[in-house]
Design a protein around this motif. Structure first.
Motif, short mmCIF file in Angstrom:
data_model
loop_
_atom_site.label_atom_id
_atom_site.label_comp_id
_atom_site.label_asym_id
_atom_site.label_seq_id
_atom_site.Cartn_x
_atom_site.Cartn_y
_atom_site.Cartn_z
N LEU A 117 0.82 -1.21 0.00
CA LEU A 117 0.00 0.00 0.00
C LEU A 117 0.85 1.26 0.00
O LEU A 117 0.43 2.31 -0.53
CB LEU A 117 -0.94 -0.01 1.20
N TRP A 118 2.06 1.19 0.62
CA TRP A 118 2.95 2.34 0.60
C TRP A 118 3.38 2.64 -0.85
O TRP A 118 3.42 3.83 -1.26
CB TRP A 118 4.18 2.09 1.46
N LEU A 119 3.69 1.62 -1.59
CA LEU A 119 4.09 1.83 -2.99
C LEU A 119 2.93 2.35 -3.84
O LEU A 119 3.11 3.21 -4.70
CB LEU A 119 4.63 0.52 -3.57
N LEU A 120 1.74 1.81 -3.60
CA LEU A 120 0.58 2.30 -4.35
C LEU A 120 0.28 3.77 -4.07
O LEU A 120 -0.18 4.50 -4.94
CB LEU A 120 -0.65 1.44 -4.01
N LEU A 121 0.54 4.19 -2.82
CA LEU A 121 0.28 5.60 -2.48
C LEU A 121 1.24 6.53 -3.19
O LEU A 121 0.88 7.68 -3.50
CB LEU A 121 0.37 5.78 -0.96
N LEU A 122 2.46 6.07 -3.48
CA LEU A 122 3.43 6.94 -4.15
C LEU A 122 3.09 7.15 -5.63
O LEU A 122 3.51 8.15 -6.23
CB LEU A 122 4.83 6.34 -4.03
N ILE A 123 2.34 6.21 -6.21
CA ILE A 123 2.03 6.33 -7.65
C ILE A 123 1.20 7.58 -7.93
O ILE A 123 1.58 8.42 -8.78
CB ILE A 123 1.34 5.05 -8.14
#
Length: 916
Positions: free
Chosen positions: A89-95
């Motif tokens: 979810l951390w990576l998805l938030l950066l997108i």
């Protein structure tokens, strides 16, 4: 660090696998010296995990700079392998955060903004329970999730065995028959093979008078398991070094992990869609943090076949009338080398009856039968014997017959005579005692002479093959269990004289002894013959297979740990089918083995081991009852003193579930124990009032103990506030939940749109801790829904949306009132919910476990007050709620009915027709 030694281990080609068990709160950081490790922090990282960590850190660096990148790297690394930690979810938030810097307007911009807040909401939903679990784990390590690493989860179902592997002797090569003078020594402890019930198992136990150490008690517990091993053979000098993270450092890392994750979430959620930052006091950010700190919370035939067989046996069974009506006092038998047979039988009858004559048919054939010189009596062949009908009286019966062409004959009886006189020149006779009393069978063996030049295969007197099995048991009493077993097919009788071992004393009642030998007779259909003996204790025992014996020998040895046994001579073998690995010798004629037996000297040490303790205490307002159950083993009979409190009054004392008298000496309970495993149970009462701090009483044992389970039963009228004792015990989670609730109340009170002041949120959160989290969220959502109801954005909704939300507000208000009623009712009539769990504990039963203890048993305790304190506090809270609820409901109605309660579609105006 902890040094672990793998001393004296052997392994096969697959390598050695070992399990390390860690207590609650401890972690394994790394382990050096093994080929592979599963379950530590370093080896849990894969290349994919490192790739994701670096990608996430680099992305944060490009978006926000070096400082946030370092924060993201440390927070992500510390939490990545924690159970239930959010990862992707951390990576998805950066997108969306990265794309929004390039997409400034249009429908793609709106789509990215919506995607950003959806991912942020999912991240908060995953982060909230994770943070709560981490805080709880730091305070109460006994509640931690043991599957800390992905590769470790498979190890959780396997219990760790703390008992050392017993050294087992290696099997000697099959067929090894070296008679080297070198002495071979075996370790003690050869046990009794499974399934052998011939000997008494108690004979193989320890000597009751020997001071043999019982060893330390082995803790029986399992928590977090870490496996490691080697791919090849392991040397005895192999060392492994484990770097452990103790519970104190793990708590610091947990606090740091939670703080960094919250800071990272606060940082990312502050980013505006245009790439700028929200202000710190922004309501959305504060609401998100408050969200993280909210309260956590068949039928058978008749007659059947068996009955038919039983009836058949009864109908065909030989009548038992003749033993009572007839008797054979004496038989005189003559047998010559030509196999001519003559019997003079004296028969006494009390009534006219049929009497069976000695000798089973058809091994011999009757030629002539006379009674008192008169021929042609009434005779009949039945049941393999020749029966003759005689009137009442004393009769002299003479029988003449012939033997078949046999070299061995078994003379058997259906009605055994009391005395026999045998004249059989050229025959070897056995089975007759010196006083003329026969055994159940009498054996005749023809003594043939081999003519010079005749071939052995022309002979007809082939001998039967038997094996003599001797099993030596060197226990508290030396015993020999012998058995002669037929190897050749049945159908031929066997008579042997087996020599006894030196010092062997035969105990079997059916044995016939003669000059250091025992007579063994096997009928034509008999398969074996067995006897039991005792032996005198000696330092040397010689087993020898004579060259002229007509049988084969087989020896086996089982030795108690009381004895050390070494040998010289023939090498033994160890049969794989025998799990005890008993040494077995199969000698050829002329081979021998000498056993050297010695008794090891006892090493000073404890002769009593307490392997399990159960201490239960039931608290009462004026008196408390306690019970102590001990499981122990000892090797020497002695007194076992147990020190109880001075005011304790013993109500029962049981030894192996049997009551025994209570004996006191110097304030201690004296219990006599015997060698072996045993149980002791003591129950007592103490006149102690229930205080603010109460727990178990102090109990002392004479030796250290292991696996101590302590249970404290709290009466229903007490409010448990806190517990103290061993680490594996109950945890009062209420204070963690209360702390989070108060922090959430402070944050909610500082929001600009908050309907309540800070002190009102604080008081409200106290009562909401007694209901589940969804119920508390209903109340919070109801209050903020009413705030939104009074805003222009709500009134700007279309009619259908406005009316639906109004109905929803009514339903939400009813649900909030139900929650308030439930809280008040439970608080005034029920029991407080303190969220007590851990080691199987409940609010009324507090349970602790400690792996090891010294002489004094652990004395855990709890802090408790009367339940009326809780109900008085809840009464005050209910009064405050009633006063506040009147004001809230008045405000709620004002918000609900602002402008209008429901919107109706306006009616169309009717225009009158023009006047013509």
């Amino acid at each position: 660090t902890k040094q672990l030694s793998a001393t004296g281990w052997r392994t096969n080609a697959d390598g050695l696998t070992t399990t390390l068990n860690l207590p609650p709160g401890w972690r394994l950081f790394a382990l050096f010296g093994a080929d592979w490790v599963r379950g530590d922090w370093l080896t849990a990282w894969s290349l994919l995990d490192l790739f994701l960590l670096l990608i996430f850190s680099l992305a944060v660096f490009r978006l926000f700079g070096f400082g946030p990148a370092v924060l993201a790297f440390i927070a992500f690394a510390l939490s990545y392998h924690e159970p239930s930690a959010p990862k992707f979810l951390w990576l998805l938030l950066l997108i969306p955060l990265a794309l929004l810097r390039a997409v400034k307007s249009g429908w793609p911009h709106r789509l990215l903004v919506a995607f950003q807040w959806i991912v942020a909401g999912l991240l908060l939903l995953a982060l909230a329970p994770f943070v709560a679990t981490q805080i709880q784990q730091a305070i109460y390590p006994q509640l931690e999730n043991r599957s800390s690493f992905p590769s470790e989860s498979i190890q959780q179902t396997a219990e760790m065995s703390n008992e050392p592997e017993s050294a087992m002797p290696m099997a000697a090569p099959m067929g090894s028959r070296s008679e080297s003078a070198k002495i071979k020594t075996f370790s003690g402890g050869w046990g009794k093979s499974a399934g052998d019930s011939a000997a008494d198992k108690s004979n193989m136990l320890y000597d009751a008078n020997a001071r043999i150490q019982t060893g330390p008690a082995v803790p029986e517990w399992s928590w977090r398991s870490v496996s490691y091993g080697w791919n090849g053979p392991v040397q005895a000098s192999q060392r492994v070094q484990a770097v452990l993270i103790p519970i104190t450092i793990e708590r610091v890392l947990t606090v740091l992990r939670v703080a960094l994750l919250l800071t990272l979430a606060w940082l990312l959620l502050r980013v505006r869609p245009d790439g700028t930052w929200f202000k710190t006091r922004n309501g959305a950010i504060m609401s998100a943090i408050a969200f993280l700190l909210l309260p956590l919370s068949a039928s058978a035939q008749f007659p059947d076949q068996g009955m038919l067989e039983t009836l058949r046996e009864r109908l065909t069974k030989t009548s038992d009338a003749y033993p009572m009506a007839a008797d054979i006092p004496m038989v005189s038998l003559t047998l010559d080398a030509e196999r001519n047979l003559a019997m003079d039988v004296e028969i006494h009858t009390s009534i006219e009856t049929a009497v069976p004559l000695p000798g089973r048919l058809p091994a011999w054939s009757p030629v002539r039968v006379t009674v008192a010189g008169q021929p042609n009596p009434a005779i009949r062949r039945q049941d393999g014997f020749l029966w003759i009908v005689l009137p009442a009286g004393v009769h002299q019966v003479k029988v003449e017959g012939l033997l078949a062409g046999v070299t061995e004959w078994e003379w058997t009886f259906l009605l055994k005579p009391h005395f026999v006189k045998i004249s059989a020149p050229g025959w070897a006779v056995s089975g007759v005692k010196p006083d003329g009393m026969p055994d159940q069978q009498v054996f005749f063996v023809l003594q043939q002479k081999t003519e010079a030049g005749s071939a052995s295969y022309d002979r007809q007197d082939f001998q039967s093959v038997v094996v003599v099995e001797r099993r030596l048991e060197l226990g508290l009493v030396w015993q020999v269990n012998s058995r002669v077993r037929r190897l050749s097919p049945p159908g031929k009788a066997i008579s042997l004289r087996i020599p006894l071992l030196p010092g062997e004393n035969v105990l079997s009642a059916n044995a016939v002894l003669d000059g250091g030998t025992i007579e063994v007779r096997l009928g034509a259909q008999d398969s074996d013959f067995a006897w039991s003996s005792e032996m005198s204790v000696a330092t040397e025992v010689e087993l020898h297979a004579r060259r002229g014996d007509s049988w084969v020998e087989r020896w086996s040895l089982a030795a108690s740990p009381v004895w050390n046994v070494s040998f010289t001579g023939l090498q033994p073998v160890f049969e794989p089918a025998n799990p005890e690995l008993l040494p077995v010798w199969t000698p050829w004629p002329g081979e021998a083995v000498t056993l050297f037996v010695s008794r090891p000297e006892a090493i000073p040490g404890a002769t009593i081991t307490v392997s399990k303790v159960s201490h239960e205490t039931s608290l009462g307002n004026r008196q408390r009852t306690s019970r102590l159950d001990l499981t122990l083993r000892c090797t020497l009979g002695e007194d076992f003193p147990i020190k109880l409190p001075e005011e304790a009054e013993v109500t029962s004392l049981e030894y192996n579930d049997q009551p025994i008298p209570v004996r006191k000496d110097a304030g201690k309970i004296i219990v006599p124990v015997r060698p072996g495993d045993q149980r002791i149970s003591i129950a007592w009462t103490s006149d102690r009032r229930l205080n603010f701090r109460s727990g178990t009483e102090k109990v002392e044992l004479p030796v250290p103990s292991a696996n101590i389970s302590t249970t404290v039963t709290v009466p229903s009228g007490r409010w448990v506030l806190w517990t103290s004792g061993p680490l594996r015990g109950p945890a009062v989670r209420f204070w963690v939940i209360l702390t989070c609730s108060l922090l959430a109340a402070v944050i909610l009170g500082r929001l600009k749109s908050s309907p309540l002041r800070t002190h009102e949120w604080l008081v409200l959160s106290l009562g909401l801790t007694q209901v589940p989290l969804p119920a508390a969220l209903i109340v919070v959502g109801w209050l903020f829904f009413l705030v939104w109801r009074g805003r222009p954005s709500y009134n700007a909704l279309p009619n259908w949306g406005f009316n639906i939300l109004q109905v929803g507000l009514i339903l939400l208000t009813v649900a909030a009132m139900i929650v308030f009623v439930a809280v008040v009712g439970e608080g005034l009539l029920g029991n407080p919910e303190m969220f007590i769990i851990g080691n199987g504990s409940t609010p009324r039963s507090l349970q602790w476990f400690q792996p090891r203890s010294d002489d004094a048993l652990p004395s855990p305790s709890c802090l408790s007050v009367s339940i009326w304190w809780y109900r008085i506090l809840m009464l005050l809270w209910a009064l405050w709620l009633a006063a506040s609820l009147i004001r809230w409901l008045r405000w709620a109605w004002h918000q609900f009915s602002a402008q209008t309660s429901f919107r109706m579609k306006p009616k169309a105006k009717v225009t009158p027709p023009p006047i013509s």
